[in-house]
Write a protein that holds these residues in place. Structure first.
Motif, PDB file in Angstrom:
ATOM      1  N   ASP A 190       4.322   5.778  -5.406  1.00 41.06           N
ATOM      2  CA  ASP A 190       4.368   5.863  -6.867  1.00 41.06           C
ATOM      3  C   ASP A 190       3.538   7.042  -7.367  1.00 41.06           C
ATOM      4  OD1 ASP A 190       6.064   3.725  -7.135  1.00 41.06           O
ATOM      5  OD2 ASP A 190       4.493   2.265  -7.584  1.00 41.06           O
TER       6      ASP A 190
ATOM      7  N   ASP B 297       0.835  -1.205   0.000  1.00 38.98           N
ATOM      8  CA  ASP B 297       0.000   0.000   0.000  1.00 38.98           C
ATOM      9  C   ASP B 297       0.869   1.255   0.000  1.00 38.98           C
ATOM     10  OD1 ASP B 297      -2.243  -1.559   0.007  1.00 38.98           O
ATOM     11  OD2 ASP B 297      -2.666  -1.322   2.149  1.00 38.98           O
TER      12      ASP B 297
ATOM     13  N   ALA C  35       2.282   1.900  -3.461  1.00 43.07           N
ATOM     14  CA  ALA C  35       1.276   2.442  -4.382  1.00 43.07           C
ATOM     15  C   ALA C  35       1.122   3.958  -4.187  1.00 43.07           C
ATOM     16  CB  ALA C  35      -0.062   1.742  -4.163  1.00 43.07           C
TER      17      ALA C  35
END
Length: 300
Positions: free
Chosen positions: A290, A284, A287
């Protein structure tokens, strides 16, 4: 809370148009992402003097971005007089040279239509614009250029406002996941010990083994899987990112560097994860990081 200096994105569009005498004009300024400030322009012939004004205007407002500035002009030809003129001196010369032949009856007196077809009798008329008219148009164009660049600046500021809100949400998410990872890391030592015990039981069965040695091996594995340093650095990076956002201005490069640091720590944390919940928290985290890195590239 808004930043001290407005945050700028790098994408935007600005336009200004108007009329100066017989010339209608329109400036357009477009901007996209760029590592540095790169200014290009597209100008009609005769307007090259505006190149310097464009560069100076962009440098005054922007630090980064690939910017394209263009000018389109259209002149109303109905108000600038005829574009050809009759060379009366040449006609008089032809008539004078042929007068003797006309009087002798050797040639007929030429018609007006015939004279106009003689090469050199009709000439292109150069349009000479009064200096004061030209100066007035250039002054209007200079004001229009400033307006177009201001409109581009406003568009990039609007994008910056959206990015500021997005970054705050992403940092809040990263901080929340970091807390989850911290809670999962505390249970990781127990998870490693249980895994070592089960593995030893599977391999050795009823064969006696040194429990103390097994605990030492488990402790060594737990030490390698310790993610406290990564969690501390993640919290520090989050604090730095929030301070940068509050500062505002041209922070894009610094945000991009911090995003890379976030990325490095989240990768290490995920690689060290031995507990399922810590692995989930690491994924998580990656993500969100990113997304942070992707959006940092849009900040001036």
């Amino acid at each position: 809370m808004k930043p001290e200096v407005p945050l700028l994105g790098m994408t935007g569009f600005g336009r200004a148009e108007g009329q100066a005498g017989d010339v209608a004009w329109a400036w357009e300024a477009r901007s996209v992402n760029g590592r540095n400030l790169d200014v290009k322009f597209k100008l009609p012939p005769g307007y090259e003097a505006f190149e310097t004004k464009i560069r100076e205007g962009c440098a005054k407002r922007f630090k980064r971005g690939s910017i394209q500035v263009s000018l389109a002009t259209k002149r109303d030809s109905t108000n600038i007089g005829p574009m050809v003129r009759v060379n009366h001196e040449m006609i008089a010369l032809y008539l004078a040279e042929g007068q003797a032949l006309i009087e002798q009856g050797k040639v007929a007196r030429p018609s007006w239509d015939g004279l106009l077809q003689v090469r050199g009798v009709l000439e292109s008329a150069d349009f000479v614009e009064p200096d004061d008219v030209k100066a007035a148009r250039e002054a209007a164009l200079a004001i229009g250029l400033e307006s177009a660049l201001d409109a581009l600046l406003a568009a990039r500021q609007r994008e910056g406002e959206g990015l500021f809100t997005l970054f705050e949400a992403l940092l809040t998410r990263i901080e929340t996941v970091t807390l989850r990872a911290e809670a999962a890391a505390e249970a990781q030592v127990v998870a490693i010990a249980d895994r070592v015990q089960k593995r030893a039981a599977e391999l050795l069965g009823d064969v006696p083994y040194d429990q103390q040695r097994l605990l030492q091996e488990a402790a060594a594995l737990a030490l390698k899987a310790d993610v406290r340093e990564e969690l501390d650095r993640l919290r520090a990076h989050s604090g730095q990112a929030r301070a940068l956002l509050q500062q505002g201005g041209d922070i894009g490069r610094k945000l991009d560097f911090l995003a890379q640091e976030f990325h490095r720590e989240s990768n290490t944390l995920t690689a060290k994860a031995a507990a399922l919940e810590l692995t989930r928290a690491g994924l998580d985290l990656k993500a969100s990081v990113d997304q942070l890195k992707e959006q940092a590239a849009n900040v001036e």
